[in-house]
Design an enzyme around this catalytic site. Structure first.
Site, PDB file in Angstrom:
ATOM      1  N   ALA A  71      30.082 -17.898   4.506  1.00 57.96           N
ATOM      2  CA  ALA A  71      29.338 -19.153   4.438  1.00 57.96           C
ATOM      3  C   ALA A  71      29.490 -19.860   3.098  1.00 57.96           C
ATOM      4  CB  ALA A  71      27.861 -18.899   4.732  1.00 57.96           C
ATOM      5  N   THR A  72      29.631 -19.128   2.005  1.00 59.02           N
ATOM      6  CA  THR A  72      29.781 -19.780   0.701  1.00 59.02           C
ATOM      7  C   THR A  72      31.035 -20.632   0.666  1.00 59.02           C
ATOM      8  OG1 THR A  72      28.537 -18.098  -0.519  1.00 59.02           O
ATOM      9  CG2 THR A  72      30.108 -19.402  -1.779  1.00 59.02           C
ATOM     10  N   ASN A 152      16.816 -18.163   3.502  1.00 53.25           N
ATOM     11  CA  ASN A 152      17.164 -16.764   3.276  1.00 53.25           C
ATOM     12  C   ASN A 152      16.062 -15.969   2.585  1.00 53.25           C
ATOM     13  OD1 ASN A 152      18.220 -18.657   1.144  1.00 53.25           O
ATOM     14  ND2 ASN A 152      18.416 -16.732   0.024  1.00 53.25           N
ATOM     15  N   GLN A 180      21.925 -17.494   7.828  1.00 53.32           N
ATOM     16  CA  GLN A 180      20.832 -16.639   8.282  1.00 53.32           C
ATOM     17  C   GLN A 180      20.442 -16.880   9.737  1.00 53.32           C
ATOM     18  OE1 GLN A 180      19.591 -14.136   6.705  1.00 53.32           O
ATOM     19  NE2 GLN A 180      20.325 -14.467   4.627  1.00 53.32           N
ATOM     20  N   GLY A 200      29.591 -13.672   8.719  1.00 53.04           N
ATOM     21  CA  GLY A 200      29.621 -12.547   9.643  1.00 53.04           C
ATOM     22  C   GLY A 200      28.740 -11.377   9.266  1.00 53.04           C
ATOM     23  N   HIS A 201      28.577 -11.132   7.969  1.00 52.71           N
ATOM     24  CA  HIS A 201      27.931  -9.879   7.576  1.00 52.71           C
ATOM     25  C   HIS A 201      26.409  -9.905   7.713  1.00 52.71           C
ATOM     26  CE1 HIS A 201      26.459 -10.845   3.381  1.00 52.71           C
ATOM     27  NE2 HIS A 201      27.289 -11.844   3.557  1.00 52.71           N
ATOM     28  N   THR A 241      46.969 -16.238   4.877  1.00 56.74           N
ATOM     29  CA  THR A 241      47.164 -15.376   6.036  1.00 56.74           C
ATOM     30  C   THR A 241      45.831 -15.059   6.695  1.00 56.74           C
ATOM     31  OG1 THR A 241      49.112 -14.374   5.022  1.00 56.74           O
ATOM     32  CG2 THR A 241      48.067 -13.150   6.826  1.00 56.74           C
ATOM     33  N   CYS A 326      22.323 -13.113  -4.276  1.00 62.26           N
ATOM     34  CA  CYS A 326      23.162 -13.779  -5.267  1.00 62.26           C
ATOM     35  C   CYS A 326      22.428 -14.003  -6.579  1.00 62.26           C
ATOM     36  CB  CYS A 326      23.651 -15.112  -4.719  1.00 62.26           C
ATOM     37  SG  CYS A 326      24.638 -14.952  -3.221  1.00 62.26           S
TER      38      CYS A 326
END
Length: 380
Positions: A71-72, A152, A180, A200-201, A241, A326
């Site tokens: 997302a960043t 968040n 989120q 994703g995480h 890639t 962060c």
């Protein structure tokens, strides 16, 4: 064993996802950009299937999905990539909120240094930005509105769907940081939001993979410019890639989460109720609107208890945080809680509990309440 209560920072990779990632790392390991053999062709087909599936979950088209590292990066592409169009069209006004993640605030502060005017709206104690407040700031030169889906730190859900329908009738673009909220409040994201940042995480996928949804407005493309060059992958907006294993992991994690969402929400809400029941024996303040929130995030300030001291006392019991991963190394008051206008003691001592069913099945929240009671001085 320490119970993990920091799922808003990251989640455990689902074992089923890990197996998919490993498969595409060690068995079908082709480069999706290799066109001369079946290894590459198979990888390309798999990526396209993942792209098509992920697009379908937010009501987008496959070519409107751009894979990123998270997302960043997606936020930076959306906001900084739109800036040249703003400069060329003399639309240098952007509306956002003061409770955004640093991954939005800092790119916008950079744009301020380039001559853009950024309105940082404050939400008040509820932590929820009102659509009316955005409407009142709209101007003919407003290039974009950037508003997060779910905060968040507090878990408060922002009215992004309502805002999307409002702005779809205007030339102002809407960007939503959905790190989120993705997969947790998916219906909101099917609204006509121009750009959506995905990570994703937060849903059981590996770190390092995400996406940016870039919707067309009819036949018109969002006029984004790339931030990097060198290959032309991902609609020439994000070269490099493609990480096929991570992309397949993101698609699998999303599929699992959405298929099991009803059970996830039920278990998350049950633990929330147990936690609140346990904390009822303490003197505390819940930060944020409890009526508009996700079930798995709770931000609490305890009266006469230092949050950092409480974290130390809990370290062998539960993994918790004071806010964004962060910025958690900084002991300054939360910029989110401060922007909500909370008192200094409350803003500096907010503790975020966030959980993922499966990590908390055998944990008794009364253990946390017991530690808090030991730290809180007795009332007279």
């Amino acid at each position: 064993m320490v119970t993990y209560l920091d799922a808003a920072a990251t989640t455990r990779v689902d074992q089923r996802v890990a197996e998919v990632v490993l498969h595409w790392m060690t068995e079908e390991f082709g480069n999706a950009g290799s066109r001369t053999h079946e290894y590459g062709a198979h990888a390309k087909r798999a990526v396209q299937q993942a792209r098509t599936y992920l697009a379908s979950t937010v009501g987008a088209k496959p070519d409107e999905i751009i894979f990123t590292s998270g997302a960043t990066e997606s936020n930076n592409i959306a906001l900084l990539g739109l800036a040249p169009h703003g400069e060329q069209s003399d639309r240098r006004h952007i509306i956002t909120s003061a409770i955004e993640h640093k991954a939005v605030i800092e790119p916008l502060e950079h744009l301020e240094s380039r001559g853009f005017e950024v309105d940082f709206l404050t939400p008040g104690p509820s932590g929820r930005v009102e659509v009316k407040a955005v409407q009142e700031r709209l101007r003919p030169d407003t290039l974009a509105v950037s508003l997060m889906h779910v905060n968040n730190e507090t878990g408060v859900v922002q009215p992004v769907a309502e805002l999307a329908h409002l702005l779809s009738k205007s030339p102002t673009y809407l960007h939503v940081d959905a790190a989120q909220g993705f997969a947790k409040r998916q219906d909101d994201l099917t609204a006509p939001i121009d750009m959506i940042s995905i990570s994703g995480h937060k849903v059981g996928a590996p770190k390092g993979i995400g996406a940016l949804v870039v919707r067309r407005r009819g036949w018109d493309k969002i006029p984004l410019q790339p931030l990097m060059y060198g290959g032309g992958q991902e609609r020439k907006l994000r070269p490099g890639t493609l990480p096929v294993p991570l992309i397949m992991g993101l698609a699998k994690a999303t599929e699992i989460f959405l298929n099991e969402h009803e059970q996830w929400a039920k278990q998350a809400l049950l633990f929330r109720e147990r936690l609140l029941t346990a904390l009822s024996s303490t003197r505390h303040h819940i930060n944020g609107d409890s009526e508009h929130t996700v079930p798995h995030i709770l931000n609490v300030s305890f009266e006469d208890v230092d949050a950092e001291a409480l974290i130390v006392r809990l370290k062998n019991l539960a993994a918790v945080a004071t806010g964004s991963a962060c910025t958690s190394a900084s002991y300054t008051p939360s910029h989110v809680l401060t922007a909500m206008g909370l008192e200094a003691d409350t803003a500096s001592n907010g503790l975020r509990f966030s959980w993922f069913p499966g990590d908390i099945d055998d944990f008794d929240p009364e253990q946390i309440a017991q530690v808090v009671r030991e730290l809180q001085p007795a009332t007279t």
